[in-house]
Design a protein around this motif. Sequence first.
Motif, PDB file in Angstrom:
ATOM      1  N   SER A  12      -2.440 -32.489  93.240  1.00  0.00           N
ATOM      2  CA  SER A  12      -3.204 -31.187  92.190  1.00  0.00           C
ATOM      3  C   SER A  12      -2.211 -29.906  91.997  1.00  0.00           C
ATOM      4  CB  SER A  12      -4.727 -31.421  92.309  1.00  0.00           C
ATOM      5  OG  SER A  12      -4.680 -31.008  93.564  1.00  0.00           O
ATOM      6  N   ALA A  38      -9.573 -22.396  98.491  1.00  0.00           N
ATOM      7  CA  ALA A  38      -7.489 -22.424  97.811  1.00  0.00           C
ATOM      8  C   ALA A  38      -6.580 -22.804  98.889  1.00  0.00           C
ATOM      9  CB  ALA A  38      -6.685 -21.781  97.068  1.00  0.00           C
ATOM     10  N   ILE A  77     -10.166 -30.332  94.877  1.00  0.00           N
ATOM     11  CA  ILE A  77      -8.206 -29.589  95.543  1.00  0.00           C
ATOM     12  C   ILE A  77      -7.709 -30.404  96.271  1.00  0.00           C
ATOM     13  CG2 ILE A  77      -9.446 -27.188  94.240  1.00  0.00           C
ATOM     14  CD1 ILE A  77      -9.895 -26.388  97.097  1.00  0.00           C
ATOM     15  N   THR A  80      -0.673 -23.419  93.918  1.00  0.00           N
ATOM     16  CA  THR A  80      -1.902 -22.116  93.812  1.00  0.00           C
ATOM     17  C   THR A  80      -1.253 -21.306  93.059  1.00  0.00           C
ATOM     18  OG1 THR A  80      -3.142 -22.307  96.064  1.00  0.00           O
ATOM     19  CG2 THR A  80      -3.912 -20.817  94.166  1.00  0.00           C
ATOM     20  N   ILE A 111      -3.602 -26.122  91.826  1.00  0.00           N
ATOM     21  CA  ILE A 111      -4.701 -25.353  92.052  1.00  0.00           C
ATOM     22  C   ILE A 111      -4.723 -23.893  90.869  1.00  0.00           C
ATOM     23  CG2 ILE A 111      -7.299 -24.432  93.310  1.00  0.00           C
ATOM     24  CD1 ILE A 111      -5.753 -25.907  95.493  1.00  0.00           C
TER      25      ILE A 111
END
Length: 658
Positions: free
Chosen positions: A176, A197, A171, A207, A178
């Motif tokens: 990326s 996160a 992460i 997120t 999450i």
Amino acid sequence: METLIPIINRLQEVFLTVGAEIIQLPQIVVVGSQSSGKSSVLESLVGRDFLPRGSGIVTRRPLVLQLVNVHPLQERCKQENGIKAEEWGTFLHCKNQIFTDFNEIRKEIEEETNRSTNNKGISSEPIYLKIYSPNVLCLTLVDLPGITKVPVGDQPEDIETQVQEMILSYISNPNSLILCVSPANSDLATSDALKLAREVDPDGRRTLLVISKLDLMDAGTDALEVLLGRVIPVRLGIIGVVNRSQHDLNTQKSLVDSCKDEQAFLQRHYPSLASRCGSRYLARILSRLLMHHIRDCLPELKTRVTVLTAQYQTRLNSYGQPVEDHSATLLQIVTKFATDYCNTIEGTARHIQTTELCGGARICYIFHETFGRTLQSIDPLGGLTELDILTAIRNATGPRPALFVPEVSFELLVKKQIKRLEEPSLRCVELVHEELQRIIQHCSAYSTQELLRFPKLHDSIVEVVTSLLRKSLPITNDMVQNLVAIELAYINTKHPDFTDAAQVSASVNSQQAEAGDAGKRWKNETLSSEEKGPVPGFGSPSKTVNLLDTAVPVSRKLSAREQRDCEIIQRLIKCYFLIVRKSIQDSVPKTVMHFLVNFVKEHLQSELVGQLYKQPLLQELLIESQETAQQRTEVAQMLEALKKASNIISEIRETHLC
């Protein structure tokens, strides 16, 4: 823009064998605690049961899951028995093997996990699974082990730390997304997934939160406030889902029926949010978010691929090509080393240091600063006292009193002073020799990178050059000693720069304020000496006294005649010493350059070729170090992957980004 996810999948396949972490590809990372419902969420996205289930940590290796949407008419035959299927899966580690039975996929995941993990331990080596189906949206997800607190059974004591470090490694990738999974029947404020996160995504730009197990909340409670973001706001949104219960799993309830029941549950309990919750809505949101995220990351990704390609090309060039022609390679390396060595002395090397003097500049400093200043600091009369000079004068006259200063005493004393020039001259040779040794390491470290590929050849070259320096060192020392010996062999009092003794005597006499002529003064001194008695060491003829054994009183005041003679000798010694010192200061560097520096430069390449260019030695000397060969292979593989990635990215047109 729908083509972006397949392109990322292709990029991921390109970097599978060399490490996808270096390129930081966009992907969705699924994070959650143990038994939070991660597996059920992933299976609902696929629409099939394929993940291992059980108690404790079931997911013990990262599972990189690529979902590929195919047309219903695109049927593929299983190669083993020709069975047709609309949905199938493939593993990276199972070459050319197609799995149409999703129970077999689950079994393969379990077996592959056990191959690299012990008991309940975890491994960071990912499993790559690609599922083709007309019922999925194109997605790339990474399923990670669930966050745990207490080790169970044979799990290591630091299992919590290991899992958290693995999750953070995925992460932390800024490209990326999450996907945090947290059960509805637990306090969201204690969610470990959200906590991790927040560490890497404090602004929440990457997120998305999934609230699982909505149907398991206590009677009289609901998750409405949580789903509306009033408890903990999440920028990308909060989506609620209903997981299959253990009873559903035991009765093998299909995911299609589960999705219908999920929608019915949401309509009953969350009618206002039913259209924005559920597994199908989650799949659409994830696909849309991932596509937009890829679009935003693509320019930076393209730049990164270009920069890395240039860097790895440079690294690969530094390792050189595998040796094919041993003779040509050896001659090339030897010639390059000899050229770099000579260029370092001449000051024309490609790699010039800025922190310290080296090579020819250092040799120049030794000649004109170190050696020159040392000679200048030597006092021409150092170590000579007036009594020493007087003793030498008397010893040179024998039994007869001298009317003039004896020349022998001057030669004796000046040779003693000239001998003092030998030690700093030999030290100069030693310093130059040390610098020539340092140039070897300088060339090895900076100028001849290819030489580092062959440790045995490198050591052999160092040995040959060292031997050449060792051979020339005694010759140079002998020549420098001969320079001093030559000066000692003949004291040239007729040297053009040497002041005549008569002139020195006249100059001394003119400086002395004495009354009367020199003859009268000498007579008075003689009479005075006879009245006072014999001078120590010159008593009665019948008594023999060795001047060397008879200490002359240090505090004795010299007579005017003795003072004059000492001053004449001192001036002559100083004058002649300065002539010799100037000659030595000029001739020693020339000698060192001719017999040491230039000798090595002229014979270096021929010596290297003569000692190393031998057929029995070629194969042995040009054996690469295992580390270099491995690094070249790894760099070549990464460079090939980067070039493929660059070609794939170049296929993306501007219309794909709209």
